[in-house]
Motif scaffolding. Structure first.
Motif, PDB file in Angstrom:
ATOM      1  N   THR A  77       0.812  -1.218   0.000  1.00 32.61           N
ATOM      2  CA  THR A  77       0.000   0.000   0.000  1.00 32.61           C
ATOM      3  C   THR A  77       0.847   1.270   0.000  1.00 32.61           C
ATOM      4  OG1 THR A  77      -0.140   0.051   2.431  1.00 32.61           O
ATOM      5  CG2 THR A  77      -1.844  -1.193   1.252  1.00 32.61           C
ATOM      6  N   LEU A  78       2.151   1.138   0.194  1.00 31.89           N
ATOM      7  CA  LEU A  78       3.020   2.307   0.180  1.00 31.89           C
ATOM      8  C   LEU A  78       3.389   2.667  -1.254  1.00 31.89           C
ATOM      9  CD1 LEU A  78       3.025   1.778   3.191  1.00 31.89           C
ATOM     10  CD2 LEU A  78       5.488   2.169   3.210  1.00 31.89           C
ATOM     11  N   ARG A  79       3.944   3.850  -1.433  1.00 30.91           N
ATOM     12  CA  ARG A  79       4.276   4.324  -2.773  1.00 30.91           C
ATOM     13  C   ARG A  79       5.302   3.417  -3.439  1.00 30.91           C
ATOM     14  NH1 ARG A  79       4.224   9.135   0.326  1.00 30.91           N
ATOM     15  NH2 ARG A  79       2.473  10.502  -0.196  1.00 30.91           N
ATOM     16  N   LYS A  80       5.057   3.102  -4.707  1.00 29.91           N
ATOM     17  CA  LYS A  80       5.969   2.246  -5.457  1.00 29.91           C
ATOM     18  C   LYS A  80       7.252   2.997  -5.809  1.00 29.91           C
ATOM     19  CE  LYS A  80       3.007  -1.136  -5.637  1.00 29.91           C
ATOM     20  NZ  LYS A  80       3.197  -2.334  -4.798  1.00 29.91           N
ATOM     21  N   VAL A  81       8.329   2.255  -5.920  1.00 30.10           N
ATOM     22  CA  VAL A  81       9.600   2.831  -6.357  1.00 30.10           C
ATOM     23  C   VAL A  81       9.608   2.871  -7.878  1.00 30.10           C
ATOM     24  CG1 VAL A  81      12.101   2.568  -6.409  1.00 30.10           C
ATOM     25  CG2 VAL A  81      10.825   1.990  -4.322  1.00 30.10           C
ATOM     26  N   ASN A  88      17.040 -11.074   5.012  1.00 30.54           N
ATOM     27  CA  ASN A  88      16.042 -11.552   5.979  1.00 30.54           C
ATOM     28  C   ASN A  88      15.712 -10.448   6.995  1.00 30.54           C
ATOM     29  OD1 ASN A  88      15.998 -14.044   4.746  1.00 30.54           O
ATOM     30  ND2 ASN A  88      17.360 -15.013   6.225  1.00 30.54           N
ATOM     31  N   TRP A  89      16.739  -9.690   7.385  1.00 27.53           N
ATOM     32  CA  TRP A  89      16.499  -8.585   8.311  1.00 27.53           C
ATOM     33  C   TRP A  89      15.587  -7.556   7.672  1.00 27.53           C
ATOM     34  CZ3 TRP A  89      16.671  -3.403   8.598  1.00 27.53           C
ATOM     35  CH2 TRP A  89      16.617  -2.815   9.862  1.00 27.53           C
ATOM     36  N   TRP A  90      15.838  -7.233   6.404  1.00 25.37           N
ATOM     37  CA  TRP A  90      15.007  -6.237   5.722  1.00 25.37           C
ATOM     38  C   TRP A  90      13.565  -6.710   5.593  1.00 25.37           C
ATOM     39  CZ3 TRP A  90      15.961  -1.273   4.770  1.00 25.37           C
ATOM     40  CH2 TRP A  90      17.284  -0.838   4.844  1.00 25.37           C
ATOM     41  N   ALA A  91      13.354  -7.998   5.361  1.00 32.32           N
ATOM     42  CA  ALA A  91      11.992  -8.536   5.267  1.00 32.32           C
ATOM     43  C   ALA A  91      11.257  -8.319   6.597  1.00 32.32           C
ATOM     44  CB  ALA A  91      12.020 -10.016   4.901  1.00 32.32           C
ATOM     45  N   GLU A  92      11.935  -8.586   7.710  1.00 31.85           N
ATOM     46  CA  GLU A  92      11.329  -8.373   9.027  1.00 31.85           C
ATOM     47  C   GLU A  92      11.092  -6.883   9.288  1.00 31.85           C
ATOM     48  OE1 GLU A  92      13.189 -10.355  12.318  1.00 31.85           O
ATOM     49  OE2 GLU A  92      13.892 -12.005  11.073  1.00 31.85           O
ATOM     50  N   PHE A  93      12.023  -6.050   8.846  1.00 31.37           N
ATOM     51  CA  PHE A  93      11.903  -4.606   9.036  1.00 31.37           C
ATOM     52  C   PHE A  93      10.676  -4.057   8.305  1.00 31.37           C
ATOM     53  CE2 PHE A  93      13.271  -0.287   7.490  1.00 31.37           C
ATOM     54  CZ  PHE A  93      13.170   0.367   8.710  1.00 31.37           C
ATOM     55  N   PHE A  94      10.483  -4.473   7.055  1.00 34.09           N
ATOM     56  CA  PHE A  94       9.322  -4.006   6.299  1.00 34.09           C
ATOM     57  C   PHE A  94       8.017  -4.548   6.897  1.00 34.09           C
ATOM     58  CE2 PHE A  94      12.357  -3.669   2.499  1.00 34.09           C
ATOM     59  CZ  PHE A  94      12.569  -2.312   2.729  1.00 34.09           C
ATOM     60  N   THR A  95       8.066  -5.772   7.423  1.00 36.59           N
ATOM     61  CA  THR A  95       6.891  -6.313   8.111  1.00 36.59           C
ATOM     62  C   THR A  95       6.571  -5.463   9.336  1.00 36.59           C
ATOM     63  OG1 THR A  95       7.391  -8.571   7.370  1.00 36.59           O
ATOM     64  CG2 THR A  95       5.926  -8.339   9.265  1.00 36.59           C
ATOM     65  N   HIS A  96       7.614  -5.045  10.053  1.00 36.91           N
ATOM     66  CA  HIS A  96       7.459  -4.169  11.223  1.00 36.91           C
ATOM     67  C   HIS A  96       6.793  -2.851  10.823  1.00 36.91           C
ATOM     68  CE1 HIS A  96       8.480  -1.921  14.854  1.00 36.91           C
ATOM     69  NE2 HIS A  96       9.211  -1.080  14.143  1.00 36.91           N
ATOM     70  N   ILE A  97       7.222  -2.279   9.709  1.00 36.92           N
ATOM     71  CA  ILE A  97       6.628  -1.024   9.232  1.00 36.92           C
ATOM     72  C   ILE A  97       5.151  -1.222   8.926  1.00 36.92           C
ATOM     73  CG2 ILE A  97       6.608   0.619   7.301  1.00 36.92           C
ATOM     74  CD1 ILE A  97       9.641   0.322   7.178  1.00 36.92           C
ATOM     75  N   GLY A  98       4.805  -2.376   8.347  1.00 37.12           N
ATOM     76  CA  GLY A  98       3.416  -2.649   7.986  1.00 37.12           C
ATOM     77  C   GLY A  98       2.460  -2.675   9.161  1.00 37.12           C
ATOM     78  N   THR A  99       2.992  -2.828  10.376  1.00 33.76           N
ATOM     79  CA  THR A  99       2.128  -2.839  11.559  1.00 33.76           C
ATOM     80  C   THR A  99       1.870  -1.434  12.111  1.00 33.76           C
ATOM     81  OG1 THR A  99       3.980  -3.113  13.111  1.00 33.76           O
ATOM     82  CG2 THR A  99       3.004  -5.126  12.188  1.00 33.76           C
ATOM     83  N   SER A 100       2.519  -0.424  11.533  1.00 34.62           N
ATOM     84  CA  SER A 100       2.338   0.955  11.981  1.00 34.62           C
ATOM     85  C   SER A 100       1.198   1.615  11.205  1.00 34.62           C
ATOM     86  CB  SER A 100       3.623   1.761  11.779  1.00 34.62           C
ATOM     87  OG  SER A 100       3.380   3.143  11.952  1.00 34.62           O
ATOM     88  N   PHE A 117       0.370   4.693  11.407  1.00 31.75           N
ATOM     89  CA  PHE A 117       0.827   6.012  10.953  1.00 31.75           C
ATOM     90  C   PHE A 117       1.600   5.912   9.639  1.00 31.75           C
ATOM     91  CE2 PHE A 117       4.313   9.122  10.774  1.00 31.75           C
ATOM     92  CZ  PHE A 117       3.569  10.291  10.675  1.00 31.75           C
ATOM     93  N   LEU A 118       2.575   5.006   9.581  1.00 33.52           N
ATOM     94  CA  LEU A 118       3.433   4.905   8.396  1.00 33.52           C
ATOM     95  C   LEU A 118       2.681   4.406   7.172  1.00 33.52           C
ATOM     96  CD1 LEU A 118       6.667   3.429  10.023  1.00 33.52           C
ATOM     97  CD2 LEU A 118       6.251   5.794   9.332  1.00 33.52           C
ATOM     98  N   THR A 119       1.615   3.675   7.391  1.00 33.66           N
ATOM     99  CA  THR A 119       0.860   3.103   6.267  1.00 33.66           C
ATOM    100  C   THR A 119      -0.429   3.867   5.961  1.00 33.66           C
ATOM    101  OG1 THR A 119      -0.134   1.521   7.819  1.00 33.66           O
ATOM    102  CG2 THR A 119       1.793   0.780   6.572  1.00 33.66           C
ATOM    103  N   GLY A 120      -0.552   5.079   6.497  1.00 31.99           N
ATOM    104  CA  GLY A 120      -1.665   5.943   6.123  1.00 31.99           C
ATOM    105  C   GLY A 120      -2.996   5.594   6.730  1.00 31.99           C
ATOM    106  N   ARG A 121      -2.988   4.880   7.855  1.00 31.48           N
ATOM    107  CA  ARG A 121      -4.258   4.490   8.478  1.00 31.48           C
ATOM    108  C   ARG A 121      -4.630   5.381   9.658  1.00 31.48           C
ATOM    109  NH1 ARG A 121      -3.045  -1.493   9.881  1.00 31.48           N
ATOM    110  NH2 ARG A 121      -0.879  -0.790   9.722  1.00 31.48           N
ATOM    111  N   ALA A 137      -3.803  11.870   5.827  1.00 32.58           N
ATOM    112  CA  ALA A 137      -2.985  10.745   6.285  1.00 32.58           C
ATOM    113  C   ALA A 137      -1.599  10.802   5.649  1.00 32.58           C
ATOM    114  CB  ALA A 137      -3.664   9.425   5.932  1.00 32.58           C
ATOM    115  N   PHE A 138      -0.584  10.501   6.444  1.00 29.63           N
ATOM    116  CA  PHE A 138       0.782  10.412   5.938  1.00 29.63           C
ATOM    117  C   PHE A 138       1.041   8.980   5.467  1.00 29.63           C
ATOM    118  CE2 PHE A 138       5.128   9.001   6.827  1.00 29.63           C
ATOM    119  CZ  PHE A 138       5.835   9.857   5.995  1.00 29.63           C
ATOM    120  N   VAL A 139       1.694   8.839   4.315  1.00 29.73           N
ATOM    121  CA  VAL A 139       2.081   7.526   3.817  1.00 29.73           C
ATOM    122  C   VAL A 139       3.568   7.570   3.483  1.00 29.73           C
ATOM    123  CG1 VAL A 139       1.726   5.736   2.077  1.00 29.73           C
ATOM    124  CG2 VAL A 139      -0.217   7.119   2.859  1.00 29.73           C
ATOM    125  N   ALA A 140       4.334   6.695   4.088  1.00 23.03           N
ATOM    126  CA  ALA A 140       5.784   6.686   3.875  1.00 23.03           C
ATOM    127  C   ALA A 140       6.127   6.145   2.498  1.00 23.03           C
ATOM    128  CB  ALA A 140       6.459   5.835   4.952  1.00 23.03           C
TER     129      ALA A 140
END
Length: 258
Positions: free
Chosen positions: A167-171, A206-218, A220-224, A232-235
């Protein structure tokens, strides 16, 4: 595989009866299965360790029994096997198609490709926008071969970002500024991980996969969550990779409204 298609409706129809913990267990088992492309270990203790759910062996056993098939080599998932095989069959064709597409774009002066490749044949596709390639890039630091750390896999991190945070902005553009930010963050993570044991690029991914999963639970960061002005702010990935923002995310400072 670092990426696989996820059918939300199909998944929902097959998992509505699961508890929250069982649902999390199934998602982590699927992620592990697709990432390693091997049967899940028969040893429940080892499986629990692999998916970071050491205190939930009962959930793991239940989910394995319902969605996987036990074999002498481990637990297998038939649908996942079909997707993995399909990806393997298409890989050469997709690679040739991608090269042709990027070469055509390059000839038209619309895009520029930087390829190839290290020993693992990793290809980093770069859309070069001259307006963004100014001399304001953050310092990239020492090249990987001088640090002794695993090479920064830009494309794989972007794929993980798109997969875990759809749901975040595509690169769309990967310019020198963004490359510099990711290289710095990759190096910081790799240094932290390598402090206790030898690591590979896969450990960092593997660390980055967990980090992005962590962001998905926020929320605020995901515009909810709406701010005071009702918006709403979307990172996006560049914002995430900036030093101050990155540190705050790791520390959980954007998860207080969840």
């Amino acid at each position: 595989m670092h990426y696989y298609q996820f059918n939300i409706g199909d998944y929902k129809s097959h998992t509505e009866h699961l508890s929250e913990m069982e649902d999390l267990t199934y998602r982590r088992l699927l992620d592990w299965y697709y990432l390693h492309e091997t049967p899940i270990p028969l040893d429940l203790t080892e499986t629990a360790r692999q998916i970071r759910m050491r205190s939930h062996s009962d959930c793991i056993a239940s989910v394995l029994q319902e969605y996987f098939e036990r074999t002498d080599d481990g637990w297998i998932h038939h649908r996942a096997d079909k997707e993995i095989a399909k990806t393997g069959e298409k890989s050469e064709k997709a690679s040739a198609s991608a090269k042709a597409r990027w070469n055509k774009a390059k000839d038209a002066n619309a895009l520029q490709t930087q390829s190839e490749c290290n020993a693992t044949h990793n290809t980093e596709h770069i859309t070069q926008d001259t307006e963004h390639n100014l001399s304001i890039s953050p310092p990239s630091g020492e090249p990987e071969e001088k640090t002794g750390l695993p090479k920064c896999f830009h494309e794989e991190v972007i794929i993980l970002y798109h997969h875990h945070l759809p749901t975040l902005r595509k690169v769309e553009i990967w310019n020198e500024t963004r490359k510099g930010y990711l290289r710095q963050r990759w190096r910081e993570v790799a240094l932290e991980l390598s402090a206790t044991k030898p690591i590979t690029a896969q450990d960092v991914l593997n660390w980055w996969a967990e980090f992005f999963t962590h962001i998905g639970t926020s929320k605020f960061l995901t515009g909810r969550v709406n701010s005071k002005d009702g918006r709403a702010f979307v990172a996006d990935l560049e914002w995430i990779l900036k030093p101050s923002n990155f540190a705050k995310i790791v520390e959980g400072k954007y998860h207080g409204t969840n």
